[in-house]
Scaffold this motif. Structure first.
Motif, short mmCIF file in Angstrom:
data_model
loop_
_atom_site.label_atom_id
_atom_site.label_comp_id
_atom_site.label_asym_id
_atom_site.label_seq_id
_atom_site.Cartn_x
_atom_site.Cartn_y
_atom_site.Cartn_z
N SER A 168 18.36 -9.20 23.15
CA SER A 168 18.21 -8.16 24.17
C SER A 168 19.41 -8.20 25.13
O SER A 168 20.00 -9.26 25.35
CB SER A 168 16.93 -8.39 24.97
N ARG A 224 8.16 -8.96 12.31
CA ARG A 224 7.98 -8.00 13.40
C ARG A 224 7.69 -8.73 14.72
O ARG A 224 8.14 -8.31 15.79
CB ARG A 224 6.84 -7.03 13.07
N ALA A 225 6.96 -9.85 14.64
CA ALA A 225 6.67 -10.64 15.84
C ALA A 225 7.95 -11.24 16.41
O ALA A 225 8.14 -11.30 17.63
CB ALA A 225 5.66 -11.73 15.51
N HIS A 228 9.84 -8.50 18.20
CA HIS A 228 9.20 -8.22 19.49
C HIS A 228 9.59 -9.27 20.53
O HIS A 228 9.89 -8.94 21.69
CB HIS A 228 7.68 -8.21 19.32
N MET A 229 9.58 -10.53 20.13
CA MET A 229 9.89 -11.59 21.07
C MET A 229 11.35 -11.52 21.51
O MET A 229 11.68 -11.76 22.68
CB MET A 229 9.58 -12.95 20.44
N ALA A 231 13.08 -8.80 21.74
CA ALA A 231 13.17 -7.65 22.65
C ALA A 231 12.67 -8.00 24.04
O ALA A 231 13.07 -7.37 25.03
CB ALA A 231 12.38 -6.47 22.08
N SER A 232 11.80 -9.01 24.12
CA SER A 232 11.29 -9.42 25.43
C SER A 232 12.28 -10.30 26.19
O SER A 232 12.06 -10.63 27.36
CB SER A 232 9.96 -10.17 25.27
N THR A 243 12.47 -4.06 11.09
CA THR A 243 11.63 -4.57 12.19
C THR A 243 12.33 -4.41 13.53
O THR A 243 11.66 -4.27 14.56
CB THR A 243 11.29 -6.05 11.97
N PHE A 247 13.52 -1.11 18.38
CA PHE A 247 14.10 -1.70 19.60
C PHE A 247 15.59 -1.40 19.71
O PHE A 247 16.14 -1.33 20.81
CB PHE A 247 13.86 -3.21 19.60
N ARG A 252 16.59 -1.80 23.53
CA ARG A 252 16.01 -3.07 23.96
C ARG A 252 16.58 -4.24 23.17
O ARG A 252 16.44 -5.38 23.56
CB ARG A 252 14.49 -3.03 23.83
#
Length: 295
Positions: A168, A224-225, A228-229, A231-232, A243, A247, A252
């Motif tokens: 990110s 995908r998890a 997501h992490m 992107a956080s 995946t 983002f 992101r």
């Protein structure tokens, strides 16, 4: 009772080693599956299955009968194909297995137009992050990433997908953007456990590859998890491009080391070499190749 139904029930129960699972595969009740098999044994005058409270196994006679039964069932399916092709209407069940992350979104989106075109085709989708045994589970088609290792299976390439390293903008602003892949050895890397070597990331193509050993505070069996992490803002991830795409589109995530990416992973449609491909399965494979090919 139709003898063909009895044979199908026997083959499904034998493949699953269970009346309950075999019945589920066929979409009938356990009681009916048991009745079909009992009727077949009665007609043949021989016991085909050993039944215990824990498991169902083939007798020697049952094993010999199954070897001759399966080709006959394939031939019956082929006869149905002839009729369906003449009528230009496909129908019947298709049992598919695929990885959970890819199957729950990308594959489902690919299946939707196929089922709209062929409403009489009944798809059963089994999602799992382990490779289900195709023959034992009564699977018609598997959608899988990576090289084919089982010589009893046939694979058709659907597409190649990039493996991208992403982070990110917030993480890079706080920790700095690594200039070379070697810098990842000291960064918090988010690991995808379904890959063969989750803590060894390869860069470069073919004979110019180099491997960086990485580690971090987050591991998951879902790509995908991991995306997501990342992107956080927790760390740097390597995952299939699909995946990370949502983002990347909303900024992101951004891609690192794009010119040093490793070889893409290949997506295949896999099926048993010994099994006759019905018209509906052939049509589905063609559809998936056409759908994913341009992507």
């Amino acid at each position: 009772m139709d003898k063909l139904d009895c044979m199908r029930a026997f083959a499904a129960v034998a493949a699953q080693s269970s009346f309950t699972s075999g019945a589920l595969q066929l979409g009938i009740s356990t009681k009916l599956a048991s009745k079909y098999v009992a009727r077949l044994e009665e007609q043949l005058g021989a016991q085909l299955l050993n039944r215990t409270t824990r498991k169902v196994t083939l007798t020697d006679t049952g094993r010999a009968y199954l070897e001759r039964c399966l080709p006959l069932l394939d031939q019956f399916d082929e006869l149905e194909d002839v009729v369906q092709l003449r009528q230009q209407e496909l129908g019947g069940p298709v049992r598919i297995t695929a990885p959970t992350g890819f199957g729950s979104r990308e594959l489902v989106e690919a299946l939707q137009p196929f089922q709209q075109m062929h409403p009489k085709v009944a798809v059963e989708l089994l999602l799992s992050d382990r490779h289900l045994p195709i023959l034992e589970e009564g699977v018609d088609l598997a959608v899988r990433f990576g090289a084919l290792k089982d010589s009893t299976l046939v694979a058709r390439k659907l597409c190649a997908m990039r493996l991208v390293v992403v982070a990110s903008p917030a993480y890079l602003a706080a920790q700095g953007t690594p200039a070379e892949p070697e810098a990842l050895a000291t960064r918090n890397c988010l690991l995808q456990m379904t890959s063969l070597q989750p803590d060894a990331w390869t860069f470069g193509r073919k004979d110019r590859q180099r491997t960086i050993n990485v580690g971090g505070t987050f591991r998951a069996n879902s790509p995908r998890a991991v995306a997501h992490m990342a992107a956080s803002g927790l760390g740097i991830a390597r995952c299939p491009h699909y995946t990370a795409l949502p983002f990347l589109q909303d900024s992101r995530l951004q891609v690192l080391f794009e010119k040093q990416e490793t070889d893409p992973i290949t997506l295949y449609a896999v099926y048993p070499s010994s099994r006759h491909l019905t018209a509906r399965i052939r049509a589905l494979i063609d559809h998936l190749a056409e759908y994913f090919g341009p992507r």
